[in-house]
Write an enzyme that holds these catalytic residues in place. Structure first.
Site, PDB file in Angstrom:
ATOM      1  N   CYS A   2       0.839  -1.192   0.000  1.00 55.20           N
ATOM      2  CA  CYS A   2       0.000   0.000   0.000  1.00 55.20           C
ATOM      3  C   CYS A   2       0.882   1.252   0.000  1.00 55.20           C
ATOM      4  O   CYS A   2       1.853   1.350   0.737  1.00 55.20           O
ATOM      5  CB  CYS A   2      -0.954   0.086   1.179  1.00 55.20           C
ATOM      6  N   ARG A  27       4.389  -0.556  -4.417  1.00 51.77           N
ATOM      7  CA  ARG A  27       4.028  -1.024  -3.071  1.00 51.77           C
ATOM      8  C   ARG A  27       2.705  -1.782  -3.054  1.00 51.77           C
ATOM      9  O   ARG A  27       2.363  -2.443  -2.086  1.00 51.77           O
ATOM     10  CB  ARG A  27       3.928   0.160  -2.106  1.00 51.77           C
ATOM     11  N   TRP A  74      -2.641  -2.888  -1.758  1.00 51.73           N
ATOM     12  CA  TRP A  74      -2.283  -4.309  -1.827  1.00 51.73           C
ATOM     13  C   TRP A  74      -3.206  -4.977  -0.814  1.00 51.73           C
ATOM     14  O   TRP A  74      -3.071  -4.764   0.386  1.00 51.73           O
ATOM     15  CB  TRP A  74      -0.814  -4.503  -1.443  1.00 51.73           C
ATOM     16  N   ASN A 100      -2.155   2.069   5.578  1.00 50.85           N
ATOM     17  CA  ASN A 100      -1.250   0.984   5.198  1.00 50.85           C
ATOM     18  C   ASN A 100      -0.942   0.213   6.467  1.00 50.85           C
ATOM     19  O   ASN A 100      -0.455   0.792   7.436  1.00 50.85           O
ATOM     20  CB  ASN A 100       0.034   1.580   4.601  1.00 50.85           C
ATOM     21  N   GLY A 101      -1.249  -1.069   6.491  1.00 50.88           N
ATOM     22  CA  GLY A 101      -0.997  -1.867   7.697  1.00 50.88           C
ATOM     23  C   GLY A 101      -2.150  -2.821   7.924  1.00 50.88           C
ATOM     24  O   GLY A 101      -2.991  -3.024   7.051  1.00 50.88           O
ATOM     25  N   GLU A 483      17.562 -18.548  -5.462  1.00 50.75           N
ATOM     26  CA  GLU A 483      17.247 -17.192  -5.924  1.00 50.75           C
ATOM     27  C   GLU A 483      16.788 -17.207  -7.392  1.00 50.75           C
ATOM     28  O   GLU A 483      15.845 -16.510  -7.760  1.00 50.75           O
ATOM     29  CB  GLU A 483      18.476 -16.293  -5.720  1.00 50.75           C
ATOM     30  N   LYS A 487      13.101 -15.882  -8.607  1.00 53.21           N
ATOM     31  CA  LYS A 487      12.916 -14.845  -9.633  1.00 53.21           C
ATOM     32  C   LYS A 487      11.930 -15.336 -10.695  1.00 53.21           C
ATOM     33  O   LYS A 487      11.045 -14.615 -11.101  1.00 53.21           O
ATOM     34  CB  LYS A 487      14.237 -14.473 -10.321  1.00 53.21           C
ATOM     35  N   GLU A 490       8.310 -15.514  -9.335  1.00 52.89           N
ATOM     36  CA  GLU A 490       7.710 -14.208  -9.051  1.00 52.89           C
ATOM     37  C   GLU A 490       7.188 -13.504 -10.298  1.00 52.89           C
ATOM     38  O   GLU A 490       6.115 -12.909 -10.252  1.00 52.89           O
ATOM     39  CB  GLU A 490       8.758 -13.271  -8.421  1.00 52.89           C
ATOM     40  N   HIS A 506      17.225 -37.504  -4.030  1.00 51.73           N
ATOM     41  CA  HIS A 506      16.400 -37.903  -2.880  1.00 51.73           C
ATOM     42  C   HIS A 506      14.934 -37.537  -3.086  1.00 51.73           C
ATOM     43  O   HIS A 506      14.182 -37.460  -2.122  1.00 51.73           O
ATOM     44  CB  HIS A 506      16.945 -37.264  -1.598  1.00 51.73           C
ATOM     45  N   LYS A 605       6.303  -4.601  -3.163  1.00 50.45           N
ATOM     46  CA  LYS A 605       7.740  -4.440  -2.975  1.00 50.45           C
ATOM     47  C   LYS A 605       8.161  -4.587  -1.516  1.00 50.45           C
ATOM     48  O   LYS A 605       9.127  -5.265  -1.211  1.00 50.45           O
ATOM     49  CB  LYS A 605       8.174  -3.069  -3.516  1.00 50.45           C
TER      50      LYS A 605
HETATM   51  O1  M6R Z   1      12.808  -5.467   1.588  1.00 52.24           O
HETATM   52  P1  M6R Z   1      13.276  -6.816   2.003  1.00 52.24           P
HETATM   53  O2  M6R Z   1      14.607  -7.169   1.488  1.00 52.24           O
HETATM   54  O3  M6R Z   1      13.195  -7.012   3.499  1.00 52.24           O
HETATM   55  O4  M6R Z   1      12.215  -7.815   1.359  1.00 52.24           O
HETATM   56  C1  M6R Z   1      12.240  -9.178   1.616  1.00 52.24           C
HETATM   57  C2  M6R Z   1      11.398  -9.945   0.613  1.00 52.24           C
HETATM   58  O5  M6R Z   1      10.053  -9.556   0.722  1.00 52.24           O
HETATM   59  C3  M6R Z   1      11.871  -9.716  -0.821  1.00 52.24           C
HETATM   60  O6  M6R Z   1      13.206 -10.078  -0.988  1.00 52.24           O
HETATM   61  C4  M6R Z   1      11.006 -10.508  -1.805  1.00 52.24           C
HETATM   62  O7  M6R Z   1      11.225 -11.868  -1.666  1.00 52.24           O
HETATM   63  C5  M6R Z   1      11.303 -10.030  -3.229  1.00 52.24           C
HETATM   64  N1  M6R Z   1      10.081  -9.877  -3.950  1.00 52.24           N
HETATM   65  C6  M6R Z   1      12.215 -10.938  -3.959  1.00 52.24           C
HETATM   66  O8  M6R Z   1      12.376 -10.617  -5.302  1.00 52.24           O
END
Ligand code: M6R
Length: 610
Positions: A2, A27, A74, A100-101, A483, A487, A490, A506, A605
């Site tokens: 948000c 956000r 969001w 926001n929250g 990672e 990616k 996501e 395994h 984000k």
């Molecule tokens: O802002 P932060 O690094 O604390 O965020 C942590 C995760 O939410 C963040 O890395 C998330 O997994 C990303 N979307 C990864 O691309």
């Protein structure tokens, strides 16, 4: 999670609020809305979808005002819909609230408010705030008093802004757990979730702390605690430039941020890595040197990509600095009653510095007596302010929801921390000068990987219709596999899993057939031959192999269908280079599938809710 913008001043509020919301769209982007005060009434306009849709609606209405608030959502409570979009109003449409929250006790509050005759229209937790204020905003009470009294009743997190028809020249903002920044310009005042929404208008800001409230009027801003004690706050200068939060000719922020990495890695090291001397200077850790010398262990906390950075950091800290290191999901840490002592040094790793889980975990560690430090990107963020010290990664604003340049900058900082701790603890056998040179060579190596973009695009075309992917790596490249898979998930919505290559047999090996792409990270290191055996196992089952392998590896071309060459890199620093082709591969597949790369579905984000 948000985005909030508010403006009060001499200028037209609509373009300021809309422009601000666009900058905060990363956000949250499932719906957006504004409340504007004009001609003695509050007008609310909301739309499902992007801020641009809201902008069109506002253009059609031709509303004019010099005071306005806006929100990009969001969803937490209630599906994305116009009704659930913010702002929310009280029964008489006199009070508008953006938030926001998460309000944890909203259902009991709502029940009581309904019994008292309030009419609710949305499924959100936020709407209770509007009705609570309505009930408390009696004759003789000011809006800020009513907000304060209302907030005494809510439990949970908020960054919120309130507007009232009765006091049209005021906005009230309050914060507990969700960031808010105030901006000061000659022709008006601003409030936003982060400074990127303001810097077009002003660089002078103050950050609201938890438990604080701001009264924004045409004469200035007064800040108070929620107990009504005035707080004088220093005005700070925002240092990043507007170009840093614009796409600069790239199709997406993610692509721009991937390409910025040679520079951001360099920035993370600038003034800190003294290559000739083989030394590292991290001013934010000097005062806790003794703690590092005496530490029993280091604990790295983070979520998502930042947690992956922690995993790769664990290899560096244990293997080079020889200090026991644990990596914890911040989201799990605080609920498992962790054994923490004052001999523990804890790093909270976070790009945004606002992740609710990471913040809660660091508070838990602090309460148990550990030394708590940060590895954070956003300057002045909550995690940066709540830690006893730490290191900024200096990656600049990261707008793409999928984190890229922050990851490599986090690893660069962890590598520098490793060298410094090794020196402080007098670890023998560490060739500091050699490792410093290795670090210094990383930007050029990453640039070499970026030059393979066309090859990676071709591979992406080949695999864009895949339904599942496996990513396999060993040692320090296991976190790279995780990672790479994250990616892809996501931004392309393809199911992907990262695994330690040897674990494949395994279980996951059952998935392999001629339709399964398997991405191996296979640099020429001490376990190269072992990974080659794992590749053979996949080949024997007709899996389709994409290898991230060293430029001088001739053997790999016989085994893999596609090879993305990467420069040889010192083992524990390898992830900083080897992850880059995986970022580009995920990006290229997502583009080929036509997904919204910078704003993937269901994500935001910074995750400021639990
Ligand atoms: O802002 P932060 O690094 O604390 O965020 C942590 C995760 O939410 C963040 O890395 C998330 O997994 C990303 N979307 C990864 O691309």
């Amino acid at each position: 999670m948000c985005g909030i913008v508010g403006y009060l001043g001499r200028r037209e509020a609509v373009p300021i609020v809309i422009e601000g919301l666009k900058r905060l769209e990363y956000r949250g982007y499932d719906s957006a809305g504004v409340a504007l005060f004009s001609d003695g009434a509050i007008d609310v306009v909301k739309r499902v979808g992007k801020v641009s849709t809201l902008e069109e609606a506002l253009r059609a209405r031709g509303l004019k005002a010099t005071i306005g608030i806006g929100h990009t959502r969001w969803a937490t409570h209630g599906a994305p819909s116009e009704i659930n979009a913010h702002p929310h109003l009280d029964c008489r449409s006199d009070i508008a609230v953006i938030h926001n929250g998460v309000l944890e006790n909203y259902s009991s509050l709502k029940k009581r408010l309904l019994e008292n005759g309030h009419r609710f229209v949305s499924e959100t937790d936020t709407e209770v705030v509007a009705h609570l204020i309505e009930g408390l905003y009696t004759t003789g009470t000011s809006l800020d008093q009513a907000v304060r009294l209302a907030l005494q009743q809510v439990r949970g997190t908020y960054g919120l802004v309130v507007m009232s028809r009765r006091e049209p020249d005021r906005l009230i903002a309050a914060r507990r757990g969700s960031p808010l920044v105030l901006g000061y310009a000659d022709d008006g005042y601003f409030i936003a979730s982060d400074a990127s929404a303001l810097i077009q208008h002003t660089r002078k800001v103050t950050y609201l702390e938890d438990g604080e409230l701001a009264i924004i009027s045409r004469n200035g801003i007064i800040t108070k605690t929620l107990d009504d004690v005035e707080v004088r706050k220093a005005v700070e200068e925002v240092t990043f430039e507007l170009e840093q939060i614009e796409r600069g000719g790239y199709d997406h922020f993610m692509l721009k941020e991937i390409h910025e990495q040679p520079e951001t890695i360099r920035n993370a090291m600038r003034g800190r890595l003294l290559v000739e001397q083989g030394e590292v200077k991290l001013g934010g850790l000097d005062h806790v040197r003794k703690k590092f010398v005496q530490a029993r262990r280091i604990i790295l906390l983070g979520c998502g990509t930042s947690w992956h950075a922690g995993l790769a950091g664990e290899y560096m800290l244990e293997q080079i600095a020889k200090i026991p290191t644990e990596v914890e999901y911040a989201s799990e840490f605080r609920y498992r009653n962790p054994v923490i002592t004052p001999d523990d040094v804890v790093f909270a790793i976070s790009q945004s510095g606002e992740t609710a889980d990471t913040l809660a975990a660091l508070r838990e560690a602090k309460a148990r007596g550990a030394t708590v430090l940060g590895i954070v990107n956003v300057v002045g963020s909550t995690i940066a302010r709540e830690t006893e010290g730490g290191v900024y990664i200096h990656a600049g604003p990261e707008i793409g929801v999928a984190s890229t340049k922050a990851f490599t900058a986090q690893l660069t900082v962890l590598a520098m921390v490793t060298l410094m701790v090794a020196r402080w603890r007098n670890v023998v056998g560490v060739d500091q000068k050699l490792l410093a040179r290795e670090l210094a060579s990383l930007p050029e190596k990453v640039a070499r990987v970026l030059s393979r973009y066309d090859l990676i695009k071709r591979i992406a075309e080949e695999f864009k219709d895949g339904r599942n992917f496996l990513y396999l790596g060993r040692g320090a490249n296991f976190p790279v596999a995780l990672e790479g898979a994250l990616k892809l998930k996501e931004i392309s919505y393809i199911h992907a899993e990262g695994y330690p290559a040897a674990e494949m047999k395994h279980g996951p090996i059952a998935l392999i057939d001629e339709h399964m792409p398997v991405v191996f990270i296979v640099p020429k290191d001490a376990i190269y031959e072992k990974v080659i055996s794992n590749i053979e196992e996949v080949r024997a089952r007709r899996g389709r192999i994409i290898a991230i392998a060293n430029e001088d590896d001739d053997q790999i071309h016989k085994l893999a269908e596609f090879v993305i060459p990467v420069p040889r890199t010192y083992g524990f620093f390898g992830p900083i280079v080897n992850v880059v082709p995986l970022q580009l591969l995920a990006y290229s597949i997502a583009v080929a599938r036509g997904t919204n790369v910078d704003q993937p579905r269901n994500l935001a984000k910074s995750v400021t809710v639990e």
